[in-house]
Design a protein around this motif. Sequence first.
Motif, short mmCIF file in Angstrom:
data_model
loop_
_atom_site.label_atom_id
_atom_site.label_comp_id
_atom_site.label_asym_id
_atom_site.label_seq_id
_atom_site.Cartn_x
_atom_site.Cartn_y
_atom_site.Cartn_z
N ALA A 1 0.92 -1.34 0.05
CA ALA A 1 0.11 0.01 0.04
C ALA A 1 0.89 1.34 0.07
N LEU A 2 1.89 1.09 0.93
CA LEU A 2 2.84 2.36 0.81
C LEU A 2 3.65 2.53 -0.54
N MET A 3 3.96 1.65 -1.18
CA MET A 3 4.70 1.46 -2.51
C MET A 3 3.51 1.87 -3.70
N ALA A 4 2.18 1.76 -3.47
CA ALA A 4 1.30 2.23 -4.26
C ALA A 4 1.17 3.80 -4.21
N GLN A 5 1.29 4.31 -2.85
CA GLN A 5 1.04 5.68 -2.82
C GLN A 5 2.52 6.37 -3.30
N LEU A 6 3.64 5.79 -2.98
CA LEU A 6 4.84 6.32 -3.52
C LEU A 6 4.66 6.45 -5.04
N ASN A 7 4.27 5.28 -5.66
CA ASN A 7 4.32 5.25 -7.30
C ASN A 7 3.02 6.41 -7.67
N GLN A 8 2.19 6.78 -6.97
CA GLN A 8 1.18 7.88 -7.28
C GLN A 8 1.96 9.21 -7.31
N GLN A 9 2.95 9.50 -6.31
CA GLN A 9 3.47 10.61 -6.21
C GLN A 9 4.55 10.49 -7.30
N TYR A 10 5.28 9.72 -7.80
CA TYR A 10 6.16 9.63 -8.99
C TYR A 10 5.47 9.63 -10.30
N ALA A 11 4.26 9.10 -10.27
CA ALA A 11 3.52 9.43 -11.41
C ALA A 11 3.17 10.67 -11.72
N GLY A 12 3.03 11.44 -10.35
CA GLY A 12 2.58 12.88 -10.66
C GLY A 12 3.80 13.77 -11.22
N SER A 13 5.09 13.38 -11.08
CA SER A 13 6.28 13.93 -11.35
C SER A 13 6.92 13.33 -12.69
N GLY A 14 6.01 12.49 -13.31
CA GLY A 14 6.38 12.01 -14.74
C GLY A 14 7.37 10.89 -14.62
N ARG A 15 7.49 10.25 -13.57
CA ARG A 15 8.37 9.23 -13.63
C ARG A 15 7.76 7.97 -13.56
N GLU A 16 8.25 6.68 -14.07
CA GLU A 16 7.87 5.44 -14.16
C GLU A 16 7.63 4.93 -12.65
N PRO A 17 6.76 4.10 -12.66
CA PRO A 17 6.45 3.30 -11.19
C PRO A 17 7.54 2.54 -10.70
N LEU A 18 7.64 2.25 -9.53
CA LEU A 18 8.95 1.25 -9.04
C LEU A 18 7.96 -0.10 -9.02
N ARG A 19 9.03 -0.98 -9.39
CA ARG A 19 8.50 -2.56 -9.13
C ARG A 19 9.60 -3.28 -8.48
N TYR A 20 8.90 -4.26 -7.85
CA TYR A 20 9.59 -4.87 -6.83
C TYR A 20 9.30 -6.45 -6.85
N GLY A 21 10.10 -7.15 -6.25
CA GLY A 21 9.73 -8.75 -6.15
C GLY A 21 9.81 -9.20 -4.59
N VAL A 22 9.10 -9.82 -4.22
CA VAL A 22 9.30 -10.41 -2.47
C VAL A 22 9.11 -12.04 -2.88
N GLY A 23 10.16 -12.55 -2.12
CA GLY A 23 10.14 -14.13 -1.82
C GLY A 23 9.81 -14.49 -0.41
N VAL A 24 9.06 -15.41 -0.23
CA VAL A 24 8.75 -15.72 1.19
C VAL A 24 8.83 -17.25 1.57
N HIS A 25 9.41 -17.47 2.42
CA HIS A 25 9.45 -19.20 3.16
C HIS A 25 9.43 -19.12 4.24
N VAL A 26 9.57 -20.29 4.88
CA VAL A 26 9.50 -20.47 6.37
C VAL A 26 10.76 -21.82 6.45
N GLY A 27 11.46 -21.70 7.85
CA GLY A 27 12.11 -22.92 8.05
C GLY A 27 13.28 -22.34 8.90
N ASP A 28 14.01 -23.39 9.13
CA ASP A 28 15.13 -23.25 10.31
C ASP A 28 16.31 -22.52 9.44
#
Length: 406
Positions: free
Chosen positions: A302-329
Amino acid sequence: MSSFLSKAGTAVEAGEGVWPVRRRRILDWLVNETRGERFIDNILVEMCEKLLASGVPVARATLHFRMNHPQWIGARILWKEGLAEAKINTFAYGIENTPEFLKSPVNAIHQGAEEVRKQLEDTADDEDSFYQELRDDGLTEYIAWPVEHTFGKRHVATFSTSRPGGFTNEHVDFLRDLLPALTLVSEIRLKNIMARTLLQTYVGPHASEQILSGVTTRGSGATVGAAIMICDLRDFTEISDLWPRDDVIHLLNDYFDAMSDPIERYGGEILKFMGDGLLAIFPLSKDTACHDLLQAIREGQALMAQLNQQYAGSGREPLRYGVGVHVGDVMYGNIGSRRRLDFTVIGPAVNVASRLETLTKEVKRPVLLSRAFVEMADCAKDMDSLGTFPLRGLGEPVDVFAFPER
């Protein structure tokens, strides 16, 4: 050595006056009896209470310290007569440029003054709001002195009184003679605070506690169960090549704020920033660890979406990211060379999270989770199943899930 009782009932050694004996007692206490007290604010409170008991009419005292902190330039510890605990206020960077600070007695001390002394009963030609606040509190005199720590670090101590006429010369001499001992005990406590703050800033709160408790040898650590999150910014190489340096740094800080603040708010620990990526864990010792990680990701998105809205207002491309999640020892501890260590986590579970983050580029979904994680989090029904994928360097394929597309 013979002694006699003064009018105040204090035992005074022959040849000495009342004030030197009382002063020596407080000095002895500061030097010899505060070793078990970790916090300088508690020492300030007890010292002021002892001053009052010794006949020095202190009604207000403060200690002002410069800090090495990512958010705060300094802190003020404030005691007033009648308070059982001191109040601590922190001050953000930039306050040193405000008109109020520039004309303050604290700034005068930082600029080299050896003493600032103000009779508050004299209001002639004085419109300073700081001194007026002291008058409104019923104070009659204010004194500020430097507290000189090693390597030229200058801090400030102040004392005020409500006694009619202000402090006497004996009171001022009494207080001034305490400064060297107060300097010693405050520097020790401040360095302890700074060491803890710097460690928390660079390795996180839990790792810093481990290091401070003595986990400092290579290979030392423990195996812990954790939910693991690895996040990476997309197209960062291209951005770095095309954008001005300062803009790139600002972008990274915005991105890390958006992703990191929720992680820390929900009890995760960011172990390292890796260029444009981060590694965080949520220890399974907390029953809600997996749920907390999911909430952190959702708020980060949600915060990244808000940030990308600000960037769009200044003519910048939205930021993209990837997240990987796992669990274990994971092995949680010190790894590195003989002289340079890194407090981090390693193990197959970390590798799975890393490969899932890389897989986000292929499947075009920003967040990927392993079956092991969604089963532990009991959230499979809320996720999209993307199928089974072989992950580079891992023996068995992994069932992969993603957040539903909106």
